[in-house]
Design a protein around this motif. Structure first.
Motif, mmCIF file in Angstrom:
data_model
loop_
_atom_site.group_PDB
_atom_site.id
_atom_site.type_symbol
_atom_site.label_atom_id
_atom_site.label_comp_id
_atom_site.label_asym_id
_atom_site.label_seq_id
_atom_site.Cartn_x
_atom_site.Cartn_y
_atom_site.Cartn_z
ATOM 1 N N UNK A 83 0.854 -1.185 0.000
ATOM 2 C CA UNK A 83 0.000 0.000 0.000
ATOM 3 C C UNK A 83 0.890 1.235 0.000
ATOM 4 N N UNK A 84 0.266 2.379 -0.221
ATOM 5 C CA UNK A 84 0.986 3.651 -0.258
ATOM 6 C C UNK A 84 0.919 4.301 1.123
ATOM 7 N N UNK A 85 2.107 4.669 1.639
ATOM 8 C CA UNK A 85 2.249 5.111 3.032
ATOM 9 C C UNK A 85 3.026 6.417 3.045
ATOM 10 N N UNK A 86 2.428 7.469 3.606
ATOM 11 C CA UNK A 86 3.111 8.751 3.814
ATOM 12 C C UNK A 86 3.311 8.903 5.315
ATOM 13 N N UNK A 87 4.560 9.038 5.758
ATOM 14 C CA UNK A 87 4.813 8.861 7.189
ATOM 15 C C UNK A 87 5.901 9.788 7.712
ATOM 16 N N UNK A 88 5.893 9.895 9.038
ATOM 17 C CA UNK A 88 6.956 10.513 9.812
ATOM 18 C C UNK A 88 7.307 9.569 10.952
ATOM 19 N N UNK A 89 8.378 9.865 11.632
ATOM 20 C CA UNK A 89 8.825 9.002 12.720
ATOM 21 C C UNK A 89 8.234 9.467 14.042
ATOM 22 N N UNK A 241 4.284 14.303 19.394
ATOM 23 C CA UNK A 241 5.357 13.415 19.804
ATOM 24 C C UNK A 241 6.428 13.257 18.764
ATOM 25 N N UNK A 242 6.219 13.826 17.573
ATOM 26 C CA UNK A 242 7.198 13.745 16.503
ATOM 27 C C UNK A 242 7.874 15.100 16.332
ATOM 28 N N UNK A 243 9.056 15.086 15.770
ATOM 29 C CA UNK A 243 9.782 16.318 15.484
ATOM 30 C C UNK A 243 8.983 17.137 14.479
ATOM 31 N N UNK A 244 8.559 18.334 14.894
ATOM 32 C CA UNK A 244 7.711 19.153 14.028
ATOM 33 C C UNK A 244 8.421 19.590 12.759
ATOM 34 N N UNK A 245 9.752 19.566 12.775
ATOM 35 C CA UNK A 245 10.490 19.964 11.579
ATOM 36 C C UNK A 245 10.766 18.831 10.625
ATOM 37 N N UNK A 246 10.411 17.602 11.018
ATOM 38 C CA UNK A 246 10.680 16.445 10.167
ATOM 39 C C UNK A 246 9.788 16.468 8.932
ATOM 40 N N UNK A 247 10.352 16.013 7.809
ATOM 41 C CA UNK A 247 9.598 16.000 6.565
ATOM 42 C C UNK A 247 8.807 14.702 6.451
ATOM 43 N N UNK A 248 7.762 14.747 5.648
ATOM 44 C CA UNK A 248 6.985 13.550 5.360
ATOM 45 C C UNK A 248 7.674 12.735 4.276
ATOM 46 N N UNK A 249 7.677 11.430 4.432
ATOM 47 C CA UNK A 249 8.261 10.525 3.453
ATOM 48 C C UNK A 249 7.147 9.665 2.839
ATOM 49 N N UNK A 250 7.297 9.325 1.581
ATOM 50 C CA UNK A 250 6.339 8.414 0.953
ATOM 51 C C UNK A 250 7.028 7.086 0.663
ATOM 52 N N UNK A 251 6.390 5.992 1.084
ATOM 53 C CA UNK A 251 6.914 4.655 0.840
ATOM 54 C C UNK A 251 5.813 3.789 0.251
ATOM 55 N N UNK A 252 6.124 3.103 -0.824
ATOM 56 C CA UNK A 252 5.209 2.120 -1.384
ATOM 57 C C UNK A 252 5.544 0.766 -0.765
ATOM 58 N N UNK A 253 4.908 0.479 0.342
ATOM 59 C CA UNK A 253 5.215 -0.733 1.104
ATOM 60 C C UNK A 253 4.933 -1.970 0.258
ATOM 61 N N UNK A 254 5.842 -2.935 0.313
ATOM 62 C CA UNK A 254 5.628 -4.205 -0.363
ATOM 63 C C UNK A 254 5.964 -4.213 -1.825
ATOM 64 N N UNK A 256 9.152 -3.143 -3.038
ATOM 65 C CA UNK A 256 10.586 -2.935 -3.216
ATOM 66 C C UNK A 256 11.141 -3.780 -4.351
ATOM 67 N N UNK A 257 10.633 -5.037 -4.414
ATOM 68 C CA UNK A 257 11.166 -5.954 -5.428
ATOM 69 C C UNK A 257 10.767 -5.551 -6.823
ATOM 70 N N UNK A 258 9.716 -4.733 -6.955
ATOM 71 C CA UNK A 258 9.254 -4.313 -8.268
ATOM 72 C C UNK A 258 9.875 -2.987 -8.684
ATOM 73 N N UNK A 259 10.750 -2.439 -7.879
ATOM 74 C CA UNK A 259 11.355 -1.162 -8.229
ATOM 75 C C UNK A 259 10.435 0.008 -8.053
ATOM 76 N N UNK A 260 9.407 -0.153 -7.197
ATOM 77 C CA UNK A 260 8.421 0.898 -7.032
ATOM 78 C C UNK A 260 8.514 1.565 -5.677
ATOM 79 N N UNK A 261 9.586 1.330 -4.948
ATOM 80 C CA UNK A 261 9.735 1.932 -3.636
ATOM 81 C C UNK A 261 9.936 3.430 -3.772
ATOM 82 N N UNK A 262 9.208 4.192 -2.972
ATOM 83 C CA UNK A 262 9.380 5.633 -2.985
ATOM 84 C C UNK A 262 10.799 6.011 -2.599
#
Length: 530
Positions: A83-89, A241-254, A256-262
């Motif tokens: 799935x498509x995941x936009x996340x921060x730590x 609870x997260x660093x307010x200055x941290x940027x959002x990252x996009x990851x296409x989970x699952x 990676x093997x297809x070359x579609x990882x963000x």
């Protein structure tokens, strides 16, 4: 002279000993002393084992559904986690809140009923890691899902109306809340992540499972199974609870093997993160993201859910021989009563035991006990003999579960098969008592049980499922061992052992037929002379 009048003693009438224990002993003696009945029971065992072995040796691997069927979850079960995941730590305790509108369909125009858009806390971004997600779905409202199999309803919601979602984290404990206006919050549920972790990714996600349909006409089956894409809008997003200055990252989970990882570090404003139609091609499974101020528009495909069940059901396959062995069991049940009618011995039986209804009930108890014991031994032997054959033919984890004799679903199927055969014997006994003709009674059993088992493989799917639900063949549902999760749309043909009702509901349906037929037979045998 004294006259002596002899004392008159009460006359004594010798009656049959028809106490129920005596009846059981008498019927058991009949069953075990008639040699051909023993041969019939032995033939049923051999036929069941041989057909089961043949079915297992000819069974090939067939994967139903699409996606990452080989992915495995925390406990090794087959899952989908792409799935498509936009996340921060989120380094420690905290929360994420977002107002979600959607998901709506991009391809096709109408989103699948289990398309998902919401907020998620995941152990890491690797496929198969544990998670807790609160989401809006087009067909099932707000849902709180975790560990790929757990699903809690959170109330009705429309994909076209914004809905507020919140997840809070305290250690490994994740709690879900939902709100219609962002002020009054309703607690949906709580779950524990599989492992106590430090930093975890937290964010927004979209998933859109395959669109599946199946149709059968004139015995030919057509299956449509294609990917879908859905989109959703997120605003009022806050992460505590997260660093307010941290940027959002996009990851296409699952993917990676297809070359579609963000790309690591790729943010909403960078090239390549645009939405289809804004200078970006619709690139299949890869997610799309645009950001305008605090509003995120996320498009994606895939799913995060239990894997689509893979056919065949191994335990049911190992017991396939019962579909033919039951004919001999039914023949034994019929003969247990019609043989006495044919030879006129039934009059002697009723003379010794005038309470005719109890005679028939005693026969039912004896024949059901014998067939249950024989069926259980046969089912266990069939399972132990066929499972190595199925594994040698490629039915191995993770696509297929590893079953052992002590597993709950296996024990249910084995004991349920024994009960299935016992009920068929009682049903046949009742029909034999009603018809008093061996050929007619056995033919009726074949028509009401064997014929529907054949017809479900050729009739239209709706009619096939009707037969599985309402006829005595419903009892075969007890042999199913593959778990079916309501939050996953899956395709399965009736002839593959997919029953529309639960295992015990199906067995209860067969039991109802047996009890009703036996009850009518008891009533008739009391009213009509032998």
């Amino acid at each position: 002279m004294t006259t002596v009048t002899p004392t008159r003693r009460p006359s004594t009438v010798v009656v049959g000993r028809d106490g129920f224990p005596q009846l059981l002993r008498a019927e058991w003696t009949k069953l075990r002393t008639v040699r051909r009945w023993g041969f019939t029971l032995l033939a049923a065992v051999l036929v069941t084992l041989l057909i089961s072995l043949f079915s297992a040796s000819s069974s090939g691997v067939e994967i139903a559904g699409g996606g990452s069927s080989a992915a495995t979850g925390p406990d090794g079960q087959s899952i989908r986690d792409d799935f498509t995941f936009v996340h921060r730590t989120l380094p420690a305790d905290g929360s994420i809140t977002a107002r979600v509108t959607g998901p709506t369909g991009v391809r096709p125009d109408r989103a699948p009923e289990w398309a998902k858009a919401g907020v998620i806390v995941k152990q890491n971004t690797q496929s198969g890691s544990d998670y807790a997600a609160l989401m809006v779905t087009p067909g099932h409202g707000v849902r709180f899902q975790s560990d790929f199999t757990h699903d809690v309803a959170g109330g009705a919601a429309s994909a076209s109306t914004p809905h507020w979602l919140r997840l809070t984290r305290k250690g490994a404990t994740i709690t879900a809340y939902a709100s219609a206006d962002g002020r009054g919050w309703k607690k949906i549920g709580t779950t524990e992540l599989a492992e106590q972790a430090g930093s975890v990714p937290v964010g927004l996600f979209v998933a859109s499972p395959n669109v599946q349909s199946m149709e059968r006409k004139f015995g030919n089956v057509s299956v449509n199974d294609g990917p879908s894409r859905s989109t959703a809008r997120f605003d009022e997003v806050t992460v505590k609870g997260s660093d307010s200055g941290a940027d959002w990252q996009r990851t296409d989970v699952g993917r990676e093997a297809e070359g579609e990882q963000g790309k690591p570090g790729q943010s909403a404003g960078e090239p390549g993160a645009g939405k289809p139609g804004a200078g970006q091609p619709d690139n299949g499974g890869q997610g799309q993201l645009t950001r305008s101020g605090g509003t995120f528009t996320l498009t994606g495909s895939g799913d995060i859910a239990p894997g689509t069940p893979v056919q065949p059901d191994l335990v049911a396959t190992s017991l396939n021989g019962t579909q033919l062995g039951l004919v001999l069991i039914a023949a034994l049940g019929v003969l247990f009563i019609t043989a006495e009618y044919r030879r006129g011995m039934i009059r002697t039986t009723f003379l010794a035991s005038p309470r005719r209804g109890r005679v028939l009930v005693a026969k039912a108890v004896v024949i059901s006990a014998v067939t249950f014991a024989t069926g259980l031994v046969t089912a266990i032997a069939s399972f132990l003999l066929t499972m190595p054959v199925l594994r040698d033919n490629g039915h191995k984890p993770p696509l297929f579960p590893e079953f052992s004799l002590t597993d709950g679903p296996v024990l249910r199927a084995l004991f349920g098969t024994a009960a299935l055969l016992a009920l068929i014997a009682v049903l046949a006994l009742g029909l034999g008592a009603l018809m008093r003709n061996t050929a007619a009674a056995i033919t009726t059993v074949v028509v009401v049980i064997v014929l529907p088992l054949i017809l479900v493989s050729v009739l239209p799917l709706g009619l096939s499922q009707w037969l599985q639900r309402l006829t005595p063949v419903a009892g075969f549902a007890v042999q199913e061992s593959t778990p079916r999760h309501h939050q996953v749309a899956s395709l399965c043909l009736p002839e593959d052992g997919c029953y529309p009702q639960g295992a015990w509901t199906g067995l209860a349906t067969l039991a109802a037929y047996a009890v009703v037929v036996l009850g009518i037979a008891v009533w008739r045998i009391r009213k009509k002379d032998a």
